[in-house]
Scaffold this motif. Structure first.
Motif, PDB file in Angstrom:
ATOM      1  N   MET A  74       0.901 -23.103  15.132  1.00  0.00           N
ATOM      2  CA  MET A  74       0.517 -21.859  15.791  1.00  0.00           C
ATOM      3  C   MET A  74       1.709 -21.346  16.584  1.00  0.00           C
ATOM      4  N   HIS A  76       1.712 -20.141  19.532  1.00  0.00           N
ATOM      5  CA  HIS A  76       1.693 -20.461  20.964  1.00  0.00           C
ATOM      6  C   HIS A  76       1.843 -21.964  21.153  1.00  0.00           C
ATOM      7  N   MET A  79      -0.253 -26.841  20.698  1.00  0.00           N
ATOM      8  CA  MET A  79      -1.117 -27.163  19.565  1.00  0.00           C
ATOM      9  C   MET A  79      -0.508 -28.287  18.730  1.00  0.00           C
ATOM     10  N   MET A 103      -7.806 -23.317  14.673  1.00  0.00           N
ATOM     11  CA  MET A 103      -7.976 -22.319  15.734  1.00  0.00           C
ATOM     12  C   MET A 103      -7.649 -20.938  15.169  1.00  0.00           C
TER      13      MET A 103
HETATM   14 CU    CU Z   1      -3.862 -22.524  18.914  1.00  0.00          CU
END
Ligand code: CU
Length: 132
Positions: A74, A76, A79, A103
Motif C-alpha cells: 500500500m 501509506h 502495512m 485493505m
Molecule cells: Cu493499508
C-alpha cells in the motif's frame, strides 16, 4: 515533551523505511518476454482474489514452467506487504495467483516472472482497491 518528539521522529523514520522498502530499482523489462495482468481493469475489492497473468515470448507463444511472484504494497505506511505466487502455468501461458487485498486504498503491485531458463522480467501496476 522532549521524549514525545523523539518517539515521533523515530516512528516517522520507521514508517518511511516500511513504506519505501518496496521501491527497489525496476530492472529493464526483457523485450522478449510479454507479461500481462489480464484482469487488472476490473474493479478490485477487499478480500480474496485470483489475479490472472499471461506470459508469452516475442512471437506471442505461451511460456510455461515459469514462476510468477506478486507483491502488493500500500502507498501509506504501516502495512504488511501481501505476497502471492503461481508456478507452472497452463498450456496457453496463464498463471493464476491467489491474492488477498487486505485493505481498500491505493496499492503498488509488483509482478515478477522468472522463466525456466533464469530470465526474469518485472512490471509494476498502480491500482485502487475498493471496500466491499
Ligand atoms: Cu493499508
Amino acid at each position: 515533551m522532549k521524549h514525545f518528539l523523539r518517539a515521533l521522529l523515530i516512528l516517522c523514520a520507521l514508517s518511511l523505511v516500511g513504506c519505501r522498502q518496496s521501491a527497489q530499482p525496476t530492472p529493464t523489462p526483457d523485450p522478449d518476454i510479454q507479461l500481462e495482468w489480464l484482469n487488472s481493469d476490473k474493479p478490485l475489492r477487499v478480500g480474496m482474489d485470483a489475479l490472472v497473468f499471461t506470459l508469452k515470448n516475442a512471437r506471442a507463444e505461451p511460456i510455461r514452467g515459469a514462476v510468477i511472484e506478486v507483491r502488493g504494497d500500500m502507498t501509506h505506511a504501516g502495512m504488511v506487504p501481501v505476497d502471492g505466487k503461481a508456478e507452472g502455468g497452463t498450456e496457453d501461458g496463464r498463471y493464476v495467483v491467489p491474492f488477498e487485498w487486505t485493505m481498500s486504498g491505493d496499492w503498488i503491485v509488483t509482478v515478477r516472472a522468472t522463466l525456466p531458463d533464469g530470465r526474469t522480467t518485472q512490471r509494476r501496476y498502480d491500482v485502487q482497491v475498493r471496500s466491499q
